[in-house]
Design a protein around this motif. Structure first.
Motif, mmCIF file in Angstrom:
data_model
loop_
_atom_site.group_PDB
_atom_site.id
_atom_site.type_symbol
_atom_site.label_atom_id
_atom_site.label_comp_id
_atom_site.label_asym_id
_atom_site.label_seq_id
_atom_site.Cartn_x
_atom_site.Cartn_y
_atom_site.Cartn_z
ATOM 1 N N GLN A 127 75.612 30.487 99.140
ATOM 2 C CA GLN A 127 76.503 31.600 98.793
ATOM 3 C C GLN A 127 76.642 31.487 97.281
ATOM 4 O OE1 GLN A 127 76.759 34.218 100.792
ATOM 5 N NE2 GLN A 127 75.629 33.212 102.130
ATOM 6 N N THR A 128 76.853 30.302 96.745
ATOM 7 C CA THR A 128 77.084 30.157 95.316
ATOM 8 C C THR A 128 76.049 30.225 94.307
ATOM 9 O OG1 THR A 128 76.800 27.608 95.652
ATOM 10 C CG2 THR A 128 78.925 28.487 95.742
ATOM 11 N N GLY A 129 74.712 30.460 94.935
ATOM 12 C CA GLY A 129 73.573 30.742 94.064
ATOM 13 C C GLY A 129 72.826 29.585 93.676
ATOM 14 N N LYS A 130 73.222 28.447 94.305
ATOM 15 C CA LYS A 130 72.298 27.427 94.095
ATOM 16 C C LYS A 130 71.147 27.086 94.681
ATOM 17 C CE LYS A 130 76.228 24.358 92.743
ATOM 18 N NZ LYS A 130 77.049 23.227 93.067
ATOM 19 N N VAL A 131 71.055 27.783 96.047
ATOM 20 C CA VAL A 131 69.946 27.551 96.930
ATOM 21 C C VAL A 131 69.306 28.617 97.348
ATOM 22 C CG1 VAL A 131 69.368 26.255 99.082
ATOM 23 C CG2 VAL A 131 70.561 24.840 97.313
ATOM 24 N N ARG A 132 68.218 28.831 97.532
ATOM 25 C CA ARG A 132 67.351 29.640 98.417
ATOM 26 C C ARG A 132 67.168 29.096 99.687
ATOM 27 N NH1 ARG A 132 61.637 31.453 98.146
ATOM 28 N NH2 ARG A 132 61.532 33.584 99.077
ATOM 29 N N ASP B 92 77.232 17.004 102.298
ATOM 30 C CA ASP B 92 77.694 16.260 100.942
ATOM 31 C C ASP B 92 76.487 15.747 100.525
ATOM 32 O OD1 ASP B 92 80.203 17.080 101.303
ATOM 33 O OD2 ASP B 92 81.137 15.125 102.038
ATOM 34 N N GLN B 93 75.476 15.132 101.052
ATOM 35 C CA GLN B 93 74.454 14.389 100.662
ATOM 36 C C GLN B 93 73.526 15.568 99.924
ATOM 37 O OE1 GLN B 93 72.156 12.125 103.247
ATOM 38 N NE2 GLN B 93 70.257 12.028 102.106
ATOM 39 N N MET B 94 73.438 16.736 100.564
ATOM 40 C CA MET B 94 72.434 17.615 100.354
ATOM 41 C C MET B 94 72.950 18.377 99.231
ATOM 42 S SD MET B 94 70.809 20.639 102.680
ATOM 43 C CE MET B 94 70.148 19.361 103.917
ATOM 44 N N ARG B 95 74.263 18.606 98.939
ATOM 45 C CA ARG B 95 74.875 19.076 97.834
ATOM 46 C C ARG B 95 74.833 18.293 96.650
ATOM 47 N NH1 ARG B 95 79.578 17.580 95.679
ATOM 48 N NH2 ARG B 95 80.485 16.973 97.899
ATOM 49 N N ARG B 96 74.983 17.039 96.661
ATOM 50 C CA ARG B 96 74.556 15.840 95.591
ATOM 51 C C ARG B 96 73.315 16.067 95.078
ATOM 52 N NH1 ARG B 96 78.197 12.784 98.794
ATOM 53 N NH2 ARG B 96 76.418 11.406 99.345
ATOM 54 N N VAL C 114 71.213 18.574 95.440
ATOM 55 C CA VAL C 114 70.910 19.737 94.738
ATOM 56 C C VAL C 114 71.427 19.809 93.482
ATOM 57 C CG1 VAL C 114 71.518 22.418 94.969
ATOM 58 C CG2 VAL C 114 70.622 21.347 97.111
ATOM 59 N N ASP C 115 72.691 19.450 93.156
ATOM 60 C CA ASP C 115 73.286 19.333 92.002
ATOM 61 C C ASP C 115 72.519 18.373 90.776
ATOM 62 O OD1 ASP C 115 75.358 21.071 92.680
ATOM 63 O OD2 ASP C 115 76.861 19.452 93.012
ATOM 64 N N SER C 116 71.840 17.366 91.559
ATOM 65 C CA SER C 116 71.146 16.498 90.628
ATOM 66 C C SER C 116 69.978 17.185 90.214
ATOM 67 C CB SER C 116 71.078 15.204 91.181
ATOM 68 O OG SER C 116 69.885 15.258 92.441
ATOM 69 N N ILE D 220 69.529 20.408 89.802
ATOM 70 C CA ILE D 220 69.791 21.403 88.928
ATOM 71 C C ILE D 220 70.122 20.887 87.534
ATOM 72 C CG2 ILE D 220 71.478 23.218 88.329
ATOM 73 C CD1 ILE D 220 71.846 23.574 91.428
ATOM 74 N N ALA D 221 70.976 19.836 87.632
ATOM 75 C CA ALA D 221 71.210 19.199 86.333
ATOM 76 C C ALA D 221 69.851 18.764 85.643
ATOM 77 C CB ALA D 221 72.094 17.799 86.341
ATOM 78 N N ALA D 222 68.787 18.111 86.219
ATOM 79 C CA ALA D 222 67.744 17.434 85.862
ATOM 80 C C ALA D 222 66.850 18.649 85.321
ATOM 81 C CB ALA D 222 66.863 17.056 86.857
ATOM 82 N N ARG D 223 66.896 19.733 85.730
ATOM 83 C CA ARG D 223 66.103 20.786 85.273
ATOM 84 C C ARG D 223 66.904 21.823 84.217
ATOM 85 N NH1 ARG D 223 64.389 23.221 91.202
ATOM 86 N NH2 ARG D 223 63.199 21.235 91.909
ATOM 87 N N GLY D 224 68.394 21.288 84.086
ATOM 88 C CA GLY D 224 69.073 22.183 83.001
ATOM 89 C C GLY D 224 68.936 23.630 83.536
ATOM 90 N N ALA D 225 69.062 24.078 84.883
ATOM 91 C CA ALA D 225 69.054 25.337 85.270
ATOM 92 C C ALA D 225 70.417 25.521 85.775
ATOM 93 C CB ALA D 225 68.437 25.388 86.417
ATOM 94 N N ALA D 226 71.036 26.677 85.699
ATOM 95 C CA ALA D 226 72.213 27.377 85.826
ATOM 96 C C ALA D 226 71.969 27.899 87.159
ATOM 97 C CB ALA D 226 72.895 28.138 84.852
ATOM 98 N N PRO D 227 73.046 27.858 88.301
ATOM 99 C CA PRO D 227 73.004 28.575 89.448
ATOM 100 C C PRO D 227 72.878 30.153 89.308
ATOM 101 C CG PRO D 227 74.805 27.039 89.579
ATOM 102 C CD PRO D 227 74.285 27.098 88.199
#
Length: 225
Positions: free
Chosen positions: A87-92, A206-210, A212-214, A216-223
């Protein structure tokens, strides 16, 4: 005596009506596992999708509706994953069937029931209902009627669902999803595929969120919003 026979006749009429209704009501469906997958089975279908098409990360969940670990994950972890990542737009998020026939005798019927619910735009609430009541329908012999009741409880059209179930039209699509999962390295359920990474088991939110965040950070992509 006249009153007695009148009452008796009324009871007989009601009994015949109830018997006729019971005989006419659909009693079940058979969803074969040994099907040959055709191009038509997969045309226009890439899984049950939730979330933005422009989300920076895609996660494919391969699961079995009768798998107890899948049920536990869906009830405990999925609400947080959905709220924090989808729902935050980070994951399809993509849900795919991976039935384990040797262990779960009703899994294909459940998968097909969900596919027929999806025809009416009700896959996601129906999926949650299947997992929430897994302990009830996994035993006994009334799965079809229980699955039908879940659909009607969500406001679905029972007649349309019955026709879909009796046709077994999604048997090939269910098998195609299983074959895809096997090619990607799935060997148990639930399993989560994120790019080339395969995560089997009851992965904590929590593991899945970490993870995904890593990514996104590695790709320099915004949600996506």
């Amino acid at each position: 005596m006249k009153t007695f026979y009148t009452v008796l006749g009324g009871i007989a009429v009601v009994g015949v009506g109830v018997l006729g209704w019971q005989m006419s009501r659909p009693r079940g469906a058979v969803i074969p596992a040994d099907v040959v997958v055709t191009a038509a089975d997969t045309a226009g279908f890439s899984g049950y999708v939730l979330g933005s098409d422009s989300a920076p990360v895609t996660i494919i969940e391969f699961a079995d509706f009768q798998c107890p670990v899948c049920g536990e994950w869906d009830g405990v972890q999925w609400p947080d994953v959905n709220a924090q990542l989808v729902q935050t737009g980070k994951v399809r998020w993509i849900y795919r069937d991976w039935p384990i026939d040797g262990l779960h005798s009703h899994t294909r019927l459940a998968s097909h029931a969900a596919a027929c619910a999806a025809d009416q735009g009700k896959f996601w609430p129906y999926k949650e209902r299947l997992y929430a009541y897994q302990g009830q329908w996994s035993v006994g012999s009334s799965q079809y009627s229980q699955f039908r009741d879940y659909l009607t409880a969500l406001g679905g059209d029972a007649g349309q669902w019955d026709a879909c179930m009796s046709s077994a039209k999604y048997a090939g699509r269910i098998e195609a999803s299983r074959e895809l999962g096997s090619r990607l390295g799935v060997g148990s359920t639930p399993t989560f595929v994120i790019g080339n990474l395969v995560l089997p088991g009851n992965t904590p939110s929590d593991q899945m969120r970490r993870l995904v965040d890593s990514l996104i950070a590695a790709r320099g992509a915004a949600p996506a919003r």
